[in-house]
Design an enzyme around this catalytic site. Structure first.
Site, PDB file in Angstrom:
ATOM      1  N   LYS A   1      35.328  40.553  55.668  1.00  9.60           N
ATOM      2  CA  LYS A   1      34.231  40.061  54.190  1.00  9.60           C
ATOM      3  C   LYS A   1      33.835  39.041  54.115  1.00  9.60           C
ATOM      4  O   LYS A   1      34.752  38.004  54.844  1.00  9.60           O
ATOM      5  CB  LYS A   1      34.774  40.850  53.100  1.00  9.60           C
ATOM      6  CG  LYS A   1      34.887  42.424  52.905  1.00  9.60           C
ATOM      7  CD  LYS A   1      33.769  43.172  53.516  1.00  9.60           C
ATOM      8  CE  LYS A   1      33.716  44.389  52.948  1.00  9.60           C
ATOM      9  NZ  LYS A   1      34.390  45.270  54.249  1.00  9.60           N
TER      10      LYS A   1
HETATM   11  C1  LIG Z   1      30.976  49.873  51.494  1.00  8.14           C
HETATM   12  C2  LIG Z   1      32.224  49.523  51.444  1.00  8.14           C
HETATM   13  N1  LIG Z   1      32.771  49.906  50.191  1.00  8.14           N
HETATM   14  C3  LIG Z   1      34.148  49.835  50.187  1.00  8.14           C
HETATM   15  C4  LIG Z   1      34.892  49.308  50.816  1.00  8.14           C
HETATM   16  C5  LIG Z   1      36.421  49.276  50.733  1.00  8.14           C
HETATM   17  O1  LIG Z   1      36.680  47.841  50.552  1.00  8.14           O
HETATM   18  P1  LIG Z   1      38.310  47.503  50.568  1.00  8.14           P
HETATM   19  O2  LIG Z   1      38.895  47.467  52.052  1.00  8.14           O
HETATM   20  O3  LIG Z   1      38.563  46.094  50.045  1.00  8.14           O
HETATM   21  O4  LIG Z   1      39.134  48.508  49.435  1.00  8.14           O
HETATM   22  C6  LIG Z   1      34.438  48.680  51.942  1.00  8.14           C
HETATM   23  C7  LIG Z   1      35.298  47.987  52.931  1.00  8.14           C
HETATM   24  O5  LIG Z   1      35.001  47.819  54.238  1.00  8.14           O
HETATM   25  C8  LIG Z   1      33.144  48.903  52.192  1.00  8.14           C
HETATM   26  O6  LIG Z   1      32.430  48.555  53.345  1.00  8.14           O
END
Ligand SMILES: Cc1ncc(COP(=O)(O)O)c(C=O)c1O
Length: 408
Positions: free
Chosen positions: A184
């Site tokens: 990210k």
């Molecule tokens: C659109 C979206 N929502 C939620 C998430 C979940 O994030 P995390 O990996 O920090 O739990 C991601 C992760 O890639 C994502 O791209």
């Protein structure tokens, strides 16, 4: 030119992060503590919002927000079919029922007219995802939410820097959830952040994130002496650690520099691929700020001369890490079985999901690596498409693509 494998979404970790992690380890306090509090404060300031709560992931942020919003069994929550599974799973884990509303094929974001079509008496919330870092149509979404008295939980996993009509993504809804996963724009390895419109709601997510223990229970071992706590909610375990915040504090300080670097790479790709038989990302809309999290090409086999999956293979063979964001949610067996969803019922998300490829867009990329990616993409697509198209090799605009999707 020879090239080591370019890791997709490689984080740019600098000396400041490394030194802060070492100081954190040496301090003896590696769990939730002062560095998490500092990271929350600095993140809130960046988002021009009064408060923020750090957690272990965006998935946790979403789950806690859905629970804190009071959503559960019998409640329907409308979201997009073009997202990571975590968006939908967070709704399911809270006991609520996800309902999908197709995307706008140009912006790739949830289409407000589709949301309206899906609202029922059981609808209690909307979860828009600012896909790739492009702001959703928040005016239209908030209007639907106000009219039907719905909660709004913004999935801002791609959207730390995103703005819409002068306001920061994540500050429109009742909750805004951010990801600091390794790929990210700001990373802590794993990590997440919650913004909430109301301080009480944020306080509830904090308690839920730490077993349901009463406020500030993380301080129970501090130098102020042992503090009793009470369990006041049946919570979860998804607090952020100081070790993670040590990385995040310095990542956040470079967020704008890294954004500028990604904008340069984005524009370089746009210029370099303008004549190729593929669809480039739509330009950012006026009065919005794109976070430039993902640079996506759509590879339509008929026009490009090779399939999306062949293109993925060719990139990997060239030592370039690529991503797919995302196969649409109804493509996955678990949701087909549980909700009866079929990809063709969400045709725009299905088509994008089957044609999309994300190219490397990390601020860590050198100019040489960007040139290497450009050359490889051009070589693969030019070689394959030669002789297949005679109508001038212009990259199709999103509008043409949308019309093609609609059969117009
Ligand atoms: C659109 C979206 N929502 C939620 C998430 C979940 O994030 P995390 O990996 O920090 O739990 C991601 C992760 O890639 C994502 O791209």
């Amino acid at each position: 030119m020879s090239q080591d494998f370019i890791i997709f979404g490689a984080p740019q970790i600098e000396r400041d992060e490394i030194d802060e992690v070492v100081r954190c380890l040496e301090s003896g306090w590696i769990g939730t503590g002062p560095r998490v509090a500092q990271f929350e404060k600095e993140f809130a300031a960046y988002k021009q919002h009064p408060f923020a709560a750090a957690v272990g992931s965006c998935t946790a942020a979403m789950h806690l927000s859905v629970v804190a919003a009071g959503l559960g069994e019998g409640d329907e929550v409308i979201t997009t079919p073009l997202t990571f599974c975590a968006t939908v799973n967070a709704i399911i884990h809270a006991g609520a029922t996800p309902v999908l509303a197709d995307i706008d094929p140009v912006t790739m974001n949830i289409e407000p007219a589709e949301i309206k079509r899906r609202v029922t008496a059981r609808t209690k919330a909307i979860v828009p995802v600012h896909f790739a870092g492009r702001a959703c149509d928040m005016d239209a979404i908030m209007e639907i939410a106000d009219r039907h008295n719905l909660k709004v939980i913004e999935d801002c996993a791609h959207a730390i820097e995103t703005e819409y009509h002068g306001r920061k993504a994540g500050t429109f809804g009742d909750f805004g959830c951010f990801s600091f996963y390794a790929t990210k724009n700001v990373t802590t390895g794993e990590g997440g952040m919650i913004l909430a419109r109301h301080e009480d709601d944020l306080a509830r997510t904090r308690i839920l994130a730490l077993h349901g223990m009463s406020k500030d229970a993380w301080k129970r071992f501090s130098d102020e002496g042992y503090k009793h706590y009470f369990v006041i909610d049946s919570g979860f375990k998804c607090n952020m650690m100081d070790l993670q915040a040590a990385i995040g504090i310095h990542q956040l300080r470079r967020v704008e520099d890294n954004w500028k670097r990604r904008e340069v790479i984005w524009n370089r790709y746009n210029d370099a691929f303008a004549d190729l038989p593929v669809t480039l990302p739509a330009s950012p809309e006026p009065s919005t700020r794109h976070a430039y999290h993902l640079y996506t090409l759509l590879i339509d086999e008929a026009g490009a001369g090779l399939s999306r999956d062949d293109f993925l293979e060719a990139m990997t063979a060239n030592n370039i890490g690529v991503g797919v964001h995302y196969l649409s949610i109804p493509e996955h067996p678990v949701y087909q079985e549980r909700f009866g969803w079929r990809p063709r019922d969400y045709p725009h998300a299905m088509r994008v999901g089957r044609e999309t490829v994300s190219l490397p867009l990390s601020a860590k990329l050198t100019d040489r690596e960007v040139s290497y990616v450009v050359e490889a993409v051009r070589n693969v697509l030019s070689a394959k498409s030669k002789g297949r198209r005679t109508d001038g090799l212009r990259a199709r605009s999103r509008v043409q693509h949308a019309n093609a999707c609609l059969g117009t």
